[in-house]
Scaffold this active site. Structure first.
Site, PDB file in Angstrom:
ATOM      1  N   PRO A 121      -6.636   0.423   7.323  1.00 21.07           N
ATOM      2  CA  PRO A 121      -7.290  -0.613   6.516  1.00 21.07           C
ATOM      3  C   PRO A 121      -6.976  -2.019   7.001  1.00 21.07           C
ATOM      4  O   PRO A 121      -6.059  -2.234   7.804  1.00 21.07           O
ATOM      5  CB  PRO A 121      -6.692  -0.379   5.126  1.00 21.07           C
ATOM      6  CG  PRO A 121      -5.288   0.070   5.434  1.00 21.07           C
ATOM      7  CD  PRO A 121      -5.397   0.912   6.684  1.00 21.07           C
ATOM      8  N   THR A 133      -5.917  -4.398   4.958  1.00 21.00           N
ATOM      9  CA  THR A 133      -4.839  -4.984   4.163  1.00 21.00           C
ATOM     10  C   THR A 133      -3.473  -4.795   4.817  1.00 21.00           C
ATOM     11  O   THR A 133      -2.595  -5.638   4.678  1.00 21.00           O
ATOM     12  CB  THR A 133      -4.827  -4.349   2.757  1.00 21.00           C
ATOM     13  OG1 THR A 133      -4.939  -2.936   2.880  1.00 21.00           O
ATOM     14  CG2 THR A 133      -5.973  -4.886   1.918  1.00 21.00           C
ATOM     15  N   ASN A 134      -3.273  -3.669   5.482  1.00 24.30           N
ATOM     16  CA  ASN A 134      -2.001  -3.383   6.172  1.00 24.30           C
ATOM     17  C   ASN A 134      -2.309  -2.906   7.592  1.00 24.30           C
ATOM     18  O   ASN A 134      -1.982  -1.769   7.945  1.00 24.30           O
ATOM     19  CB  ASN A 134      -1.213  -2.306   5.419  1.00 24.30           C
ATOM     20  CG  ASN A 134      -1.044  -2.628   3.952  1.00 24.30           C
ATOM     21  OD1 ASN A 134      -0.431  -3.623   3.592  1.00 24.30           O
ATOM     22  ND2 ASN A 134      -1.587  -1.788   3.085  1.00 24.30           N
ATOM     23  N   CYS A 143      -0.940  -1.017  -2.032  1.00 25.48           N
ATOM     24  CA  CYS A 143      -1.522  -0.274  -3.154  1.00 25.48           C
ATOM     25  C   CYS A 143      -0.491   0.156  -4.184  1.00 25.48           C
ATOM     26  O   CYS A 143      -0.852   0.530  -5.305  1.00 25.48           O
ATOM     27  CB  CYS A 143      -2.291   0.951  -2.645  1.00 25.48           C
ATOM     28  SG  CYS A 143      -1.295   2.088  -1.652  1.00 25.48           S
ATOM     29  N   LEU A 192       0.604   7.202   1.075  1.00 26.76           N
ATOM     30  CA  LEU A 192       1.303   7.710  -0.095  1.00 26.76           C
ATOM     31  C   LEU A 192       0.393   8.687  -0.827  1.00 26.76           C
ATOM     32  O   LEU A 192      -0.562   8.287  -1.492  1.00 26.76           O
ATOM     33  CB  LEU A 192       1.703   6.550  -1.024  1.00 26.76           C
ATOM     34  CG  LEU A 192       2.441   5.377  -0.356  1.00 26.76           C
ATOM     35  CD1 LEU A 192       2.765   4.297  -1.384  1.00 26.76           C
ATOM     36  CD2 LEU A 192       3.719   5.857   0.336  1.00 26.76           C
TER      37      LEU A 192
END
Length: 488
Positions: free
Chosen positions: A117, A119-120, A251, A422
């Site tokens: 993604p 975001t990371n 998240c 996760l």
């Protein structure tokens, strides 16, 4: 026609990458555990050495988060990850039980499809590359288009590291033309062994319906329950530390503070003292409109942005040192029409007051069932019995206690394995509830020796069985004769 050409080109690139990755993995298949471990250690050192530069590239390209926090994530994905898996056996014979005369052999999936993604981006690329190779696989990264440059640079330095040790560079590769069609081909291609899907819900669902094995992550919507026995100052500091980490892009970061009426005013006062700005009713309505995007979902423009910038988007001027925007919510404010009850991926929190721990338990359940089932929940308390009660009732895979949720869930402040994938368990539509490690990236082949002789029936038992059968036959014949005589 230009778009069609790009899509076709992306699909062909993926097929070429899979062929190259498969060939490279065949070379890796002949490596010993020690040789694979040497690759992993070198890759971790490369990730650590480039942590700052890659973090700067990620923030510059995506506009999400903070450089310092992305450095930390890069270090978790490299140095800390390598430390946690150093003694893990993943190649060849991995266990032996001399009593049961059983052995286990690790069988790699072959090629891992790693969806990364925005975001990371760099940390997830490092993490997925390391765990894939540790388990004896090659990996192909499908990057989010808005983070293509920083992800590609991450892959480049890792490939150079492999080459410097004489290993095939094609053990790690990245799509240079990321499209939905190309990513779909990567997930569905028969040459792909398993998919590691980290991204939006639609992408995760596509991974699970691809026809190939997949491990995906659903959305997080983490409630943080501050119970009456908690150290309020410490609990608030942990929540804000987590919520502001990389501006809320992880998240596992908290999305709501749930507390009890008896301490709610103290919690609120402490949150204000530590940099929170509580919105009034009018201001809340303005920020809710900012949270909601044009299509009714989360507005991507707020993701990973500081609180002050989000406030400006809503036409608000707030103190420059504000860390988090908070909106008090009624007990009933859970659902699509209440944006503060969503996963917001930014420094925004909903604040809920409940009568007691029982009502707080029920509210956390509602928030999780609305969005984030299977992911994580944070609780701050000195009551271990309450922790056990929550652990038995909450539909989450991680219940982190007296620690920042972000840091705890990814294994930075807890004993959980360091991970950026996760699992959310079956309740969250995931095939695992674990923090994903190399142990999830190979099958096991079992070698089982005979340890007991098969038991043949004894002669006496066989004779008894025959005698019983004979007696049954005689009885049946006798009944049949009697019935026929009666008919006469």
């Amino acid at each position: 026609m230009e778009l069609l050409d790009k899509d076709l080109s992306s699909i062909q690139e993926v097929r070429n990458l899979i062929r190259r990755a498969s060939a490279a993995q065949k070379v890796l298949a002949d490596y010993s555990q020690a040789q694979v471990d040497a690759l992993v250690e070198a890759m971790a050192r490369t990730g650590e050495a480039n942590a700052t530069r890659l973090a700067e590239m990620a923030v510059e390209e995506t506009g999400f988060g903070k450089v310092q926090d992305k450095i930390t994530k890069n270090l978790i994905a490299s140095k800390h990850l390598a430390e946690s898996i150093r003694s893990m056996r993943t190649i060849g014979f991995i266990s032996e039980d001399p009593v049961k005369k059983m052995q286990e052999v690790a069988v790699p999936y072959g090629v891992v499809a790693g969806l990364v993604p925005s975001t990371n981006p760099t940390s997830t690329a490092i993490y997925k590359s390391i765990i894939s190779i540790k388990a004896g696989n090659a990996v192909i990264i499908s990057p989010h288009p808005s983070a293509l440059k920083c992800i590609s640079e991450t892959v480049r330095v890792l490939r150079e590291t492999l080459q410097s040790l004489g290993a095939p560079a094609d053990l790690i590769n990245v799509m240079s033309q990321p499209t939905l069609e190309g990513t779909s081909e990567l997930m569905k291609n028969s040459g792909t062994g398993i998919i590691l899907a980290t991204g939006g819900s639609a992408m995760v669902k596509a991974a699970y319906s691809s026809g190939n094995p997949a491990l995906g992550v659903g959305p997080g919507n983490v409630p943080a329950f501050i119970e009456r026995t908690a150290d309020i100052k410490k609990a608030v500091s942990y929540v804000l530390m987590s919520k502001t980490f990389d501006n809320g892009t992880v998240c596992a970061s908290e999305q709501h503070v749930v507390t009890e009426h008896v301490i709610a005013d103290q919690v609120k006062a402490e949150m204000i003292a530590q940099g929170c700005y509580f919105l009034n009713e009018v201001e809340t309505a303005k920020i809710e409109r900012v949270i909601m995007g044009p299509k009714g979902g989360l507005n991507a423009k707020i993701v990973g942005k500081p609180a002050v910038e989000i406030a400006r988007m809503g036409g608000l001027e707030i103190p420059a040192d504000t860390r988090v925007l908070v909106a008090e919510q009624g007990r009933e404010c859970v659902g699509k029409q209440y944006p503060f009850s969503w996963e917001k991926l930014s420094p925004l929190l909903g604040f809920y007051r409940t009568t007691d721990a029982h009502e707080a338990c029920e509210l956390c359940l509602e928030l999780l069932n609305y969005e984030g089932a299977g992911h994580s929940l944070a609780i701050h308390t000195q009551n271990d019995d309450l922790v056990r009660e929550f652990a038995l009732k909450k539909p989450v895979s991680r219940l982190v206690v007296n620690t920042p949720s972000t840091h705890g869930a990814v294994g930075a402040t807890t004993g959980l394995p360091p991970a950026f994938t996760l699992g959310c368990g079956s309740v969250g539509g995931s095939a695992t509830s674990d923090n994903v490690t190399p142990l999830h990236l190979f099958n096991k082949r079992y070698v089982a020796y005979g340890i007991r002789e098969p038991q043949a029936p004894s002669l006496a038992q066989a004779a008894a069985n025959q005698s019983s059968a004979t007696e049954m036959d005689i009885e049946a014949i006798t009944r049949m004769v009697i019935e026929r005589l009666k008919a006469l």
